[in-house]
Design a protein around this motif. Sequence first.
Motif, PDB file in Angstrom:
ATOM      1  N   ILE A   1     117.963 102.234  19.544  1.00  0.00           N
ATOM      2  CA  ILE A   1     118.152 100.792  19.397  1.00  0.00           C
ATOM      3  C   ILE A   1     119.602 100.583  18.955  1.00  0.00           C
ATOM      4  N   LEU A   2     120.390  99.901  19.761  1.00  0.00           N
ATOM      5  CA  LEU A   2     121.786  99.649  19.407  1.00  0.00           C
ATOM      6  C   LEU A   2     121.848  98.492  18.418  1.00  0.00           C
ATOM      7  N   VAL A   3     122.455  98.719  17.260  1.00  0.00           N
ATOM      8  CA  VAL A   3     122.556  97.719  16.199  1.00  0.00           C
ATOM      9  C   VAL A   3     124.027  97.397  15.991  1.00  0.00           C
ATOM     10  N   ARG A   4     124.381  96.136  16.253  1.00  0.00           N
ATOM     11  CA  ARG A   4     125.794  95.733  16.217  1.00  0.00           C
ATOM     12  C   ARG A   4     125.940  94.377  15.522  1.00  0.00           C
ATOM     13  N   GLU A   5     127.164  94.034  15.193  1.00  0.00           N
ATOM     14  CA  GLU A   5     127.407  92.735  14.561  1.00  0.00           C
ATOM     15  C   GLU A   5     127.259  91.598  15.572  1.00  0.00           C
ATOM     16  N   ILE A   6     127.842  91.756  16.761  1.00  0.00           N
ATOM     17  CA  ILE A   6     127.749  90.721  17.785  1.00  0.00           C
ATOM     18  C   ILE A   6     127.392  91.358  19.129  1.00  0.00           C
ATOM     19  N   PRO A   7     126.791  90.584  20.046  1.00  0.00           N
ATOM     20  CA  PRO A   7     126.558  91.102  21.398  1.00  0.00           C
ATOM     21  C   PRO A   7     127.858  91.051  22.199  1.00  0.00           C
ATOM     22  N   SER A   8     128.497  92.195  22.392  1.00  0.00           N
ATOM     23  CA  SER A   8     129.815  92.247  23.028  1.00  0.00           C
ATOM     24  C   SER A   8     129.754  92.978  24.367  1.00  0.00           C
ATOM     25  N   PRO A   9     130.460  92.456  25.384  1.00  0.00           N
ATOM     26  CA  PRO A   9     130.531  93.169  26.666  1.00  0.00           C
ATOM     27  C   PRO A   9     131.120  94.571  26.532  1.00  0.00           C
ATOM     28  N   ASP A  10     131.894  94.807  25.464  1.00  0.00           N
ATOM     29  CA  ASP A  10     132.451  96.145  25.254  1.00  0.00           C
ATOM     30  C   ASP A  10     131.352  97.184  25.011  1.00  0.00           C
ATOM     31  N   ASP A  11     130.167  96.720  24.614  1.00  0.00           N
ATOM     32  CA  ASP A  11     129.057  97.626  24.326  1.00  0.00           C
ATOM     33  C   ASP A  11     128.144  97.847  25.516  1.00  0.00           C
ATOM     34  N   LEU A  12     128.578  97.450  26.706  1.00  0.00           N
ATOM     35  CA  LEU A  12     127.741  97.587  27.896  1.00  0.00           C
ATOM     36  C   LEU A  12     127.206  99.008  28.087  1.00  0.00           C
ATOM     37  N   PRO A  13     128.017 100.073  27.930  1.00  0.00           N
ATOM     38  CA  PRO A  13     127.477 101.429  28.098  1.00  0.00           C
ATOM     39  C   PRO A  13     126.363 101.742  27.094  1.00  0.00           C
ATOM     40  N   GLY A  14     126.527 101.293  25.849  1.00  0.00           N
ATOM     41  CA  GLY A  14     125.507 101.546  24.844  1.00  0.00           C
ATOM     42  C   GLY A  14     124.240 100.745  25.081  1.00  0.00           C
ATOM     43  N   ILE A  15     124.394  99.513  25.551  1.00  0.00           N
ATOM     44  CA  ILE A  15     123.231  98.694  25.888  1.00  0.00           C
ATOM     45  C   ILE A  15     122.438  99.352  27.010  1.00  0.00           C
ATOM     46  N   HIS A  16     123.170  99.849  27.996  1.00  0.00           N
ATOM     47  CA  HIS A  16     122.533 100.505  29.140  1.00  0.00           C
ATOM     48  C   HIS A  16     121.755 101.739  28.704  1.00  0.00           C
ATOM     49  N   ALA A  17     122.270 102.455  27.690  1.00  0.00           N
ATOM     50  CA  ALA A  17     121.639 103.700  27.245  1.00  0.00           C
ATOM     51  C   ALA A  17     120.501 103.466  26.254  1.00  0.00           C
ATOM     52  N   SER A  18     120.368 102.233  25.747  1.00  0.00           N
ATOM     53  CA  SER A  18     119.398 101.953  24.686  1.00  0.00           C
ATOM     54  C   SER A  18     118.170 101.208  25.212  1.00  0.00           C
ATOM     55  N   ALA A  19     117.143 101.172  24.381  1.00  0.00           N
ATOM     56  CA  ALA A  19     115.939 100.405  24.723  1.00  0.00           C
ATOM     57  C   ALA A  19     116.061  98.955  24.278  1.00  0.00           C
ATOM     58  N   GLY A  20     116.933  98.708  23.285  1.00  0.00           N
ATOM     59  CA  GLY A  20     117.057  97.357  22.770  1.00  0.00           C
ATOM     60  C   GLY A  20     118.374  97.156  22.058  1.00  0.00           C
ATOM     61  N   LEU A  21     118.692  95.877  21.819  1.00  0.00           N
ATOM     62  CA  LEU A  21     119.925  95.489  21.131  1.00  0.00           C
ATOM     63  C   LEU A  21     119.562  94.520  20.017  1.00  0.00           C
ATOM     64  N   LEU A  22     120.055  94.785  18.810  1.00  0.00           N
ATOM     65  CA  LEU A  22     119.850  93.921  17.650  1.00  0.00           C
ATOM     66  C   LEU A  22     121.217  93.598  17.062  1.00  0.00           C
ATOM     67  N   THR A  23     121.526  92.280  16.895  1.00  0.00           N
ATOM     68  CA  THR A  23     122.815  91.896  16.325  1.00  0.00           C
ATOM     69  C   THR A  23     122.630  90.910  15.186  1.00  0.00           C
ATOM     70  N   SER A  24     123.595  90.907  14.279  1.00  0.00           N
ATOM     71  CA  SER A  24     123.525  90.010  13.120  1.00  0.00           C
ATOM     72  C   SER A  24     124.074  88.624  13.427  1.00  0.00           C
ATOM     73  N   ARG A  25     124.897  88.511  14.479  1.00  0.00           N
ATOM     74  CA  ARG A  25     125.466  87.210  14.869  1.00  0.00           C
ATOM     75  C   ARG A  25     125.340  87.054  16.376  1.00  0.00           C
ATOM     76  N   GLY A  26     125.770  85.892  16.872  1.00  0.00           N
ATOM     77  CA  GLY A  26     125.862  85.695  18.310  1.00  0.00           C
ATOM     78  C   GLY A  26     124.774  84.823  18.899  1.00  0.00           C
ATOM     79  N   ALA A  27     125.032  84.397  20.135  1.00  0.00           N
ATOM     80  CA  ALA A  27     124.124  83.493  20.846  1.00  0.00           C
ATOM     81  C   ALA A  27     123.270  84.260  21.840  1.00  0.00           C
ATOM     82  N   ARG A  28     122.069  83.754  22.074  1.00  0.00           N
ATOM     83  CA  ARG A  28     121.154  84.406  23.012  1.00  0.00           C
ATOM     84  C   ARG A  28     121.635  84.260  24.454  1.00  0.00           C
ATOM     85  N   THR A  29     122.607  83.353  24.687  1.00  0.00           N
ATOM     86  CA  THR A  29     123.174  83.190  26.025  1.00  0.00           C
ATOM     87  C   THR A  29     124.544  83.833  26.153  1.00  0.00           C
TER      88      THR A  29
END
Length: 540
Positions: free
Chosen positions: A432-460
């Motif tokens: 599970i990738l845990v980050r401060e914001i949902p960032s396009p820079d994390d695309l490789p990690g998102i692809h490798a993970s089952a889920g993404l959890l962030t402390s900030r950011g918009a669902r869109t």
Amino acid sequence: MPENIQGAEKKITEARMLEFGKGKGEYAPREAFGDKGSILIAMSSMGVPVPPGFVLNISVCEDYFKNSRHLPDDLPGLLRKGVSFLESATGKVFGGSPPLMVSVRSGAAASMPGSMETLLNVGLSRGTVRPLIARTGNPSFAWDSYRRLIEGFGRIVFSQDPSLYRGLMNSAIEAAGVPEEKELDYMELRKLAGDYERLFFEERGRPFPEDAQEQLELAVRAVLDSWMGPRAREFREINNIKGVRGTAVTVQTMVFGNMGMNSGAGIYFTRSPWTGEKLPVVDFRFEAQGEDVVSGSRAGTPGIELKTALTVVYKELEGTGDKLEAHFRDMQDIEFTVEEGKLNILQSRNGKRSPMAALRIAVDLVKEGLISPEEALKKLEGVDLDSISVQKIRTNKLPLAKGDSASSGVAVGKIAFSSERAKSYAHERTEILVREIPSPDDLPGIHASAGLLTSRGARTAHAAVVARQMGKVCIVNCRELKIDPIGRKCSIGGKEFMEGDAISLEGISGEVYEGEVEVTFEKPVELLKVVDVWKRETAA
């Protein structure tokens, strides 16, 4: 096809630039002018409230890279011609008074949200801030727009560390004793803009560029360079995008969501991108520019707040969404800005969606008569129908925390605080990738993970949109998540977790649970039966 029509289409395809808005623009092939440019021109011809602009052909990008990243010889002339059109359309002056400002955006033939660069407020300078104040009567807006431009140029055009600008912003917020930047008054914003100018000079060894034409050429170069940037290359590789020639460049008159209390920016999905239900999903932020929402750095407010505060605008947005969905015959993801109570549509595209949403939307579009079963099956190509299920958590545990749901499903896995960590362990365990914001820079990690959890950011946010399309569980804006990146640990609802500890995410509710939980699976049998009937009828 008659020769005269073929000749006209060939002429459009080979044009180096097309203008749109104020009666200009009817058709532009996406292979030549990109998905964004093609749709903007189509919307303009439909009477949708699109700010005027112009689009540079993808051939400009091809020439740029063929010539070792030297701008084509005809580019300055193309930009001058385009700017002249915008000045005529708006009654404003680029680099003069009243000041014309533009956005500069990417746009390949294939939609690649968040993977390339955008620059806003191009054409503004210290010299044109005062005419802008005189025009609008709003010094806070003018200085805020200028400091945003400096930060954007520093980060995107000159590769400066964004944390340096963020540090100055945080200091200004702390000194003023306010909770966020939109509470800063014009004196504080003017000082902050001066601090940004000094930082830019210290980092670059030159003053911030004042000349509007120089700013525009630098912005175009940055957008073209982003086509071969790591985010864009990774996006194309993960999504198996091949045969795409490059990016078009869209230059569009700025409209301002940061102008006042009746202004803002947001995203409007005509249907739920995670369940597929025919219910609009809206994220809106008052007194903000569009990048504040889609970049992942800010959370939006629910659509009900926009509907309550600006009822007429919301009704127009709903009507526009229905119109675009009927025209493009698919669920739409619409970026919009409200400037002093006036709706402006900046972009629309077929919305990225979860596999479950793809199935439901395809079935509903056929029922509504918008598409045929054959077209629906084509939309479902690449979707693993056998793997689609409604997942729910079965547990007696209470959730530790709750964020904003950005997708459906359940993810159970080990915490990873970086994309590199998620990628390195993906072959042996679920992360599970845990980050401060949902960032396009994390695309490789998102692809490798089952889920993404962030402390900030918009669902869109763009990164949440991409995660959803990949079928990943995504929860954003979880305020009870506090991350300590140096200590490689976090707290969720007051409970501490180390990297590698297990957590569970329930997408629909946005709830986060400690450890591994039992997951139930239910197939959408009725929807799958409809698709089976289509397949049999098509094969007959």
